[in-house]
Write a protein that holds these residues in place. Structure first.
Motif, short mmCIF file in Angstrom:
data_model
loop_
_atom_site.label_atom_id
_atom_site.label_comp_id
_atom_site.label_asym_id
_atom_site.label_seq_id
_atom_site.Cartn_x
_atom_site.Cartn_y
_atom_site.Cartn_z
N ASP A 106 47.91 37.49 43.55
CA ASP A 106 49.14 37.58 44.33
C ASP A 106 49.30 39.01 44.86
O ASP A 106 49.44 39.96 44.09
CB ASP A 106 50.33 37.20 43.44
N ALA A 107 49.30 39.16 46.19
CA ALA A 107 49.36 40.49 46.79
C ALA A 107 50.67 41.21 46.48
O ALA A 107 50.73 42.44 46.54
CB ALA A 107 49.17 40.39 48.29
N PHE A 108 51.71 40.45 46.12
CA PHE A 108 53.01 41.05 45.90
C PHE A 108 53.32 41.23 44.41
O PHE A 108 54.46 41.54 44.05
CB PHE A 108 54.09 40.22 46.58
N SER A 109 52.33 41.05 43.56
CA SER A 109 52.49 41.28 42.12
C SER A 109 51.63 42.47 41.71
O SER A 109 50.41 42.35 41.61
CB SER A 109 52.06 40.04 41.32
N PRO A 110 52.24 43.65 41.50
CA PRO A 110 51.46 44.81 41.09
C PRO A 110 50.62 44.56 39.84
O PRO A 110 49.48 45.04 39.75
CB PRO A 110 52.52 45.89 40.85
N ALA A 111 51.16 43.81 38.88
CA ALA A 111 50.42 43.53 37.65
C ALA A 111 49.19 42.68 37.95
O ALA A 111 48.11 42.90 37.37
CB ALA A 111 51.32 42.83 36.65
N ALA A 112 49.32 41.70 38.86
CA ALA A 112 48.19 40.85 39.20
C ALA A 112 47.12 41.65 39.94
O ALA A 112 45.91 41.48 39.69
CB ALA A 112 48.66 39.68 40.05
N VAL A 113 47.55 42.53 40.84
CA VAL A 113 46.58 43.36 41.56
C VAL A 113 45.85 44.29 40.59
O VAL A 113 44.63 44.48 40.69
CB VAL A 113 47.28 44.16 42.67
N GLN A 114 46.56 44.85 39.64
CA GLN A 114 45.91 45.70 38.64
C GLN A 114 44.93 44.90 37.81
O GLN A 114 43.85 45.39 37.46
CB GLN A 114 46.97 46.35 37.74
N ARG A 115 45.27 43.66 37.51
CA ARG A 115 44.36 42.79 36.77
C ARG A 115 43.07 42.56 37.57
O ARG A 115 41.98 42.55 37.01
CB ARG A 115 45.05 41.45 36.48
N LEU A 116 43.22 42.41 38.88
CA LEU A 116 42.04 42.25 39.74
C LEU A 116 41.16 43.50 39.69
O LEU A 116 39.93 43.41 39.53
CB LEU A 116 42.50 41.97 41.18
N LEU A 117 41.78 44.67 39.83
CA LEU A 117 41.01 45.92 39.79
C LEU A 117 40.32 46.08 38.45
O LEU A 117 39.15 46.49 38.38
CB LEU A 117 41.94 47.10 40.07
N ASP A 118 41.03 45.76 37.36
CA ASP A 118 40.44 45.89 36.02
C ASP A 118 39.27 44.93 35.85
O ASP A 118 38.24 45.30 35.26
CB ASP A 118 41.50 45.60 34.96
N ALA A 119 39.40 43.71 36.36
CA ALA A 119 38.33 42.71 36.21
C ALA A 119 37.05 43.18 36.90
O ALA A 119 35.94 42.93 36.41
CB ALA A 119 38.78 41.37 36.78
N LYS A 120 37.20 43.86 38.02
CA LYS A 120 36.04 44.34 38.76
C LYS A 120 35.52 45.68 38.26
O LYS A 120 34.43 46.11 38.65
CB LYS A 120 36.39 44.48 40.25
N GLY A 121 36.31 46.36 37.42
CA GLY A 121 35.95 47.70 37.00
C GLY A 121 36.16 48.70 38.11
O GLY A 121 35.37 49.64 38.29
N ARG A 122 37.24 48.52 38.87
CA ARG A 122 37.51 49.34 40.05
C ARG A 122 38.82 50.08 39.85
O ARG A 122 39.76 49.57 39.24
CB ARG A 122 37.58 48.43 41.28
N GLY A 123 38.92 51.30 40.38
CA GLY A 123 40.13 52.10 40.26
C GLY A 123 41.08 51.87 41.42
O GLY A 123 40.76 51.18 42.40
N ARG A 124 42.25 52.48 41.31
CA ARG A 124 43.27 52.34 42.35
C ARG A 124 42.85 53.01 43.66
O ARG A 124 43.44 52.76 44.71
CB ARG A 124 44.58 52.96 41.86
#
Length: 224
Positions: free
Chosen positions: A43-61
Protein backbone atom coordinates in the motif's frame (compact mmCIF):
# COMPACT_ATOMS: atom_id res chain seq x y z
CA UNK A 1 3.07 -18.78 5.67
CA UNK A 2 2.80 -17.25 2.24
CA UNK A 3 0.40 -18.53 -0.43
CA UNK A 4 0.92 -18.85 -4.18
CA UNK A 5 -2.01 -18.69 -6.59
CA UNK A 6 -1.96 -19.52 -10.30
CA UNK A 7 -3.72 -16.65 -12.04
CA UNK A 8 -4.16 -18.82 -15.14
CA UNK A 9 -6.62 -20.97 -13.20
CA UNK A 10 -10.10 -19.40 -12.96
CA UNK A 11 -10.75 -20.62 -9.43
CA UNK A 12 -7.30 -19.81 -8.11
CA UNK A 13 -7.23 -16.30 -9.52
CA UNK A 14 -10.50 -15.38 -7.81
CA UNK A 15 -9.16 -16.61 -4.48
CA UNK A 16 -5.73 -15.15 -5.10
CA UNK A 17 -7.01 -11.71 -5.97
CA UNK A 18 -9.21 -11.67 -2.89
CA UNK A 19 -6.33 -12.75 -0.65
CA UNK A 20 -4.02 -10.21 -2.29
CA UNK A 21 -6.51 -7.40 -1.73
CA UNK A 22 -6.92 -8.40 1.92
CA UNK A 23 -3.15 -8.64 2.39
CA UNK A 24 -2.63 -5.15 1.01
CA UNK A 25 -5.35 -3.87 3.34
CA UNK A 26 -3.50 -5.41 6.30
CA UNK A 27 -0.25 -3.69 5.31
CA UNK A 28 1.33 -6.90 4.02
CA UNK A 29 3.23 -7.54 0.79
CA UNK A 30 2.06 -9.12 -2.45
CA UNK A 31 4.09 -10.33 -5.43
CA UNK A 32 2.33 -9.59 -8.70
CA UNK A 33 3.11 -10.09 -12.39
CA UNK A 34 3.73 -7.09 -14.62
CA UNK A 35 4.60 -6.62 -18.26
CA UNK A 36 8.28 -6.25 -17.41
CA UNK A 37 9.31 -8.40 -14.41
CA UNK A 38 7.54 -9.60 -11.25
CA UNK A 39 7.06 -6.90 -8.64
CA UNK A 40 6.59 -6.89 -4.88
CA UNK A 41 3.91 -4.43 -3.85
CA UNK A 42 2.61 -2.63 -0.76
CA UNK A 43 0.00 0.00 0.00
CA UNK A 44 1.65 3.23 -1.19
CA UNK A 45 -0.11 5.21 1.53
CA UNK A 46 1.01 3.01 4.44
CA UNK A 47 4.49 4.01 5.65
CA UNK A 48 4.75 0.77 7.65
CA UNK A 49 3.91 -1.32 4.57
CA UNK A 50 6.43 0.55 2.44
CA UNK A 51 9.09 0.01 5.10
CA UNK A 52 8.20 -3.68 5.13
CA UNK A 53 8.79 -3.75 1.37
CA UNK A 54 12.20 -2.09 1.73
CA UNK A 55 13.15 -4.47 4.54
CA UNK A 56 12.08 -7.53 2.53
CA UNK A 57 14.35 -6.49 -0.33
CA UNK A 58 17.22 -5.45 1.92
CA UNK A 59 16.96 -1.90 0.61
CA UNK A 60 17.34 1.42 2.44
CA UNK A 61 15.18 4.52 2.36
CA UNK A 62 17.63 6.05 -0.11
CA UNK A 63 16.09 3.77 -2.79
CA UNK A 64 12.36 4.51 -2.62
CA UNK A 65 10.06 2.27 -4.66
CA UNK A 66 8.11 3.47 -7.69
CA UNK A 67 4.30 3.61 -7.58
CA UNK A 68 2.15 1.58 -9.96
CA UNK A 69 -1.25 2.96 -10.98
CA UNK A 70 -4.24 1.37 -12.65
CA UNK A 71 -5.15 4.26 -14.95
CA UNK A 72 -3.52 7.22 -16.64
CA UNK A 73 -5.90 9.55 -14.80
CA UNK A 74 -4.38 8.54 -11.45
CA UNK A 75 -1.08 10.14 -12.42
CA UNK A 76 -2.57 13.64 -12.08
CA UNK A 77 -3.67 12.86 -8.51
CA UNK A 78 -0.17 11.79 -7.44
CA UNK A 79 2.01 14.51 -8.98
CA UNK A 80 2.18 18.29 -8.72
CA UNK A 81 1.39 18.76 -12.40
CA UNK A 82 1.58 16.83 -15.68
CA UNK A 83 3.55 18.85 -18.24
CA UNK A 84 2.48 18.53 -21.87
CA UNK A 85 5.62 16.54 -22.90
CA UNK A 86 4.92 14.06 -20.09
CA UNK A 87 1.35 13.69 -21.30
CA UNK A 88 2.80 12.80 -24.70
CA UNK A 89 4.92 10.10 -23.07
CA UNK A 90 1.89 8.75 -21.23
CA UNK A 91 -0.18 8.69 -24.42
CA UNK A 92 2.59 6.87 -26.29
CA UNK A 93 3.85 4.35 -23.73
CA UNK A 94 1.20 3.74 -21.05
CA UNK A 95 0.26 1.15 -20.15
CA UNK A 96 3.79 -0.10 -20.66
CA UNK A 97 7.40 -0.16 -19.59
CA UNK A 98 8.04 3.52 -18.86
CA UNK A 99 8.42 4.93 -15.33
CA UNK A 100 8.17 8.72 -15.05
CA UNK A 101 9.64 10.75 -12.17
CA UNK A 102 7.87 14.02 -11.32
CA UNK A 103 7.44 16.25 -8.24
CA UNK A 104 4.81 14.61 -6.05
CA UNK A 105 1.50 16.19 -5.06
CA UNK A 106 2.32 18.19 -1.90
CA UNK A 107 -1.06 17.47 -0.31
CA UNK A 108 -0.51 13.69 -0.21
CA UNK A 109 0.32 12.10 3.12
CA UNK A 110 2.69 9.22 2.42
CA UNK A 111 6.28 8.13 3.00
CA UNK A 112 7.99 6.20 0.23
CA UNK A 113 11.47 6.89 1.54
CA UNK A 114 13.95 9.64 0.73
CA UNK A 115 12.23 10.86 -2.44
CA UNK A 116 13.22 14.55 -2.16
CA UNK A 117 9.66 15.48 -3.02
CA UNK A 118 9.34 13.34 -6.12
CA UNK A 119 7.52 10.17 -7.09
CA UNK A 120 8.21 7.63 -9.85
CA UNK A 121 4.97 6.44 -11.48
CA UNK A 122 4.14 3.72 -14.00
CA UNK A 123 1.03 2.06 -15.40
CA UNK A 124 1.83 -1.60 -16.18
CA UNK A 125 0.46 -3.41 -19.21
CA UNK A 126 -0.69 -6.61 -17.50
CA UNK A 127 -4.29 -7.58 -16.83
CA UNK A 128 -3.62 -9.15 -13.42
CA UNK A 129 -1.66 -6.14 -12.19
CA UNK A 130 -4.29 -3.72 -13.50
CA UNK A 131 -7.13 -5.71 -11.93
CA UNK A 132 -5.38 -5.65 -8.55
CA UNK A 133 -4.58 -1.94 -8.82
CA UNK A 134 -8.22 -1.23 -9.62
CA UNK A 135 -9.18 -2.80 -6.29
CA UNK A 136 -6.34 -1.52 -4.10
CA UNK A 137 -5.45 1.86 -5.56
CA UNK A 138 -1.81 2.89 -6.12
CA UNK A 139 0.80 0.42 -4.92
CA UNK A 140 4.44 0.97 -4.09
CA UNK A 141 6.08 -1.71 -6.21
CA UNK A 142 9.70 -2.71 -6.69
CA UNK A 143 11.16 -5.65 -8.58
CA UNK A 144 10.52 -8.92 -6.71
CA UNK A 145 14.06 -9.81 -5.72
CA UNK A 146 16.62 -9.29 -3.00
CA UNK A 147 18.77 -6.23 -3.64
CA UNK A 148 21.76 -7.25 -5.73
CA UNK A 149 20.02 -10.32 -7.20
CA UNK A 150 18.46 -10.55 -10.68
CA UNK A 151 14.86 -9.37 -10.97
CA UNK A 152 12.45 -12.33 -10.87
CA UNK A 153 10.75 -13.24 -14.15
CA UNK A 154 8.82 -16.11 -12.52
CA UNK A 155 6.76 -16.17 -9.33
CA UNK A 156 8.67 -19.18 -8.00
CA UNK A 157 11.96 -17.30 -8.33
CA UNK A 158 10.50 -14.39 -6.38
CA UNK A 159 9.24 -16.75 -3.69
CA UNK A 160 12.67 -18.36 -3.47
CA UNK A 161 14.21 -14.99 -2.65
CA UNK A 162 11.50 -13.28 -0.61
CA UNK A 163 9.86 -16.28 1.10
CA UNK A 164 7.40 -15.58 3.91
CA UNK A 165 8.15 -11.85 3.95
CA UNK A 166 5.44 -11.77 1.25
CA UNK A 167 1.90 -12.86 2.11
CA UNK A 168 0.55 -13.65 -1.37
CA UNK A 169 2.21 -14.57 -4.67
CA UNK A 170 0.18 -14.19 -7.88
CA UNK A 171 1.67 -16.46 -10.54
CA UNK A 172 0.98 -15.66 -14.20
CA UNK A 173 3.78 -17.70 -15.71
CA UNK A 174 7.07 -16.30 -17.02
CA UNK A 175 7.13 -12.52 -17.43
CA UNK A 176 6.84 -11.82 -21.14
CA UNK A 177 8.94 -8.66 -21.01
CA UNK A 178 11.77 -9.84 -18.81
CA UNK A 179 13.37 -6.38 -18.88
CA UNK A 180 12.83 -3.71 -16.24
CA UNK A 181 11.07 -0.49 -17.19
CA UNK A 182 12.88 2.53 -18.54
CA UNK A 183 12.97 5.35 -15.98
CA UNK A 184 12.95 9.01 -17.01
CA UNK A 185 13.26 12.09 -14.82
CA UNK A 186 10.92 14.88 -15.95
CA UNK A 187 11.16 17.01 -12.79
CA UNK A 188 13.02 19.83 -14.58
CA UNK A 189 9.91 20.43 -16.71
CA UNK A 190 8.03 21.44 -13.54
CA UNK A 191 10.54 23.08 -11.25
CA UNK A 192 11.64 26.73 -11.69
CA UNK A 193 14.45 27.64 -14.06
CA UNK A 194 13.20 25.33 -16.76
CA UNK A 195 14.12 27.31 -19.90
CA UNK A 196 16.59 24.57 -20.79
CA UNK A 197 14.53 21.81 -19.17
CA UNK A 198 15.18 18.34 -20.47
CA UNK A 199 13.86 14.86 -19.74
CA UNK A 200 16.72 12.69 -18.50
CA UNK A 201 16.98 8.91 -18.80
CA UNK A 202 17.84 7.45 -15.39
CA UNK A 203 17.70 3.80 -16.48
CA UNK A 204 17.42 2.32 -19.94
CA UNK A 205 15.07 -0.64 -20.17
CA UNK A 206 11.90 -1.71 -21.96
CA UNK A 207 11.45 1.58 -23.84
CA UNK A 208 14.44 2.51 -26.00
CA UNK A 209 16.07 5.92 -26.22
CA UNK A 210 15.11 6.00 -29.89
CA UNK A 211 11.44 5.55 -28.97
CA UNK A 212 11.70 8.37 -26.45
CA UNK A 213 13.32 10.67 -29.01
CA UNK A 214 10.45 9.88 -31.36
CA UNK A 215 8.05 11.42 -28.84
CA UNK A 216 10.17 14.11 -27.17
CA UNK A 217 12.63 15.15 -29.87
CA UNK A 218 15.28 17.51 -28.50
CA UNK A 219 13.54 17.62 -25.11
CA UNK A 220 15.34 14.37 -24.31
CA UNK A 221 18.71 15.07 -22.75
CA UNK A 222 21.68 13.72 -24.68
CA UNK A 223 23.51 10.89 -22.89
CA UNK A 224 26.62 12.11 -21.14
Amino acid sequence: MSSLFDSRDADQILTGMRQARLAIGRGELVVLPTDTVYGVGADAFSPAAVQRLLDAKGRGRQQPPPVLVGSTATLAALVETVPEPVQRLVDAFWPGGLTIVLPSQPSLVWDLGDTHGTVAVRMPDHKVALALLEETGPLAVSSANLTGQPAAVEAEAAQGMLGDSVAVYLDAGPATGGVASTIVDATSLVRPGGDDAKVRVLREGAISREELVGVLGDLLEDPS
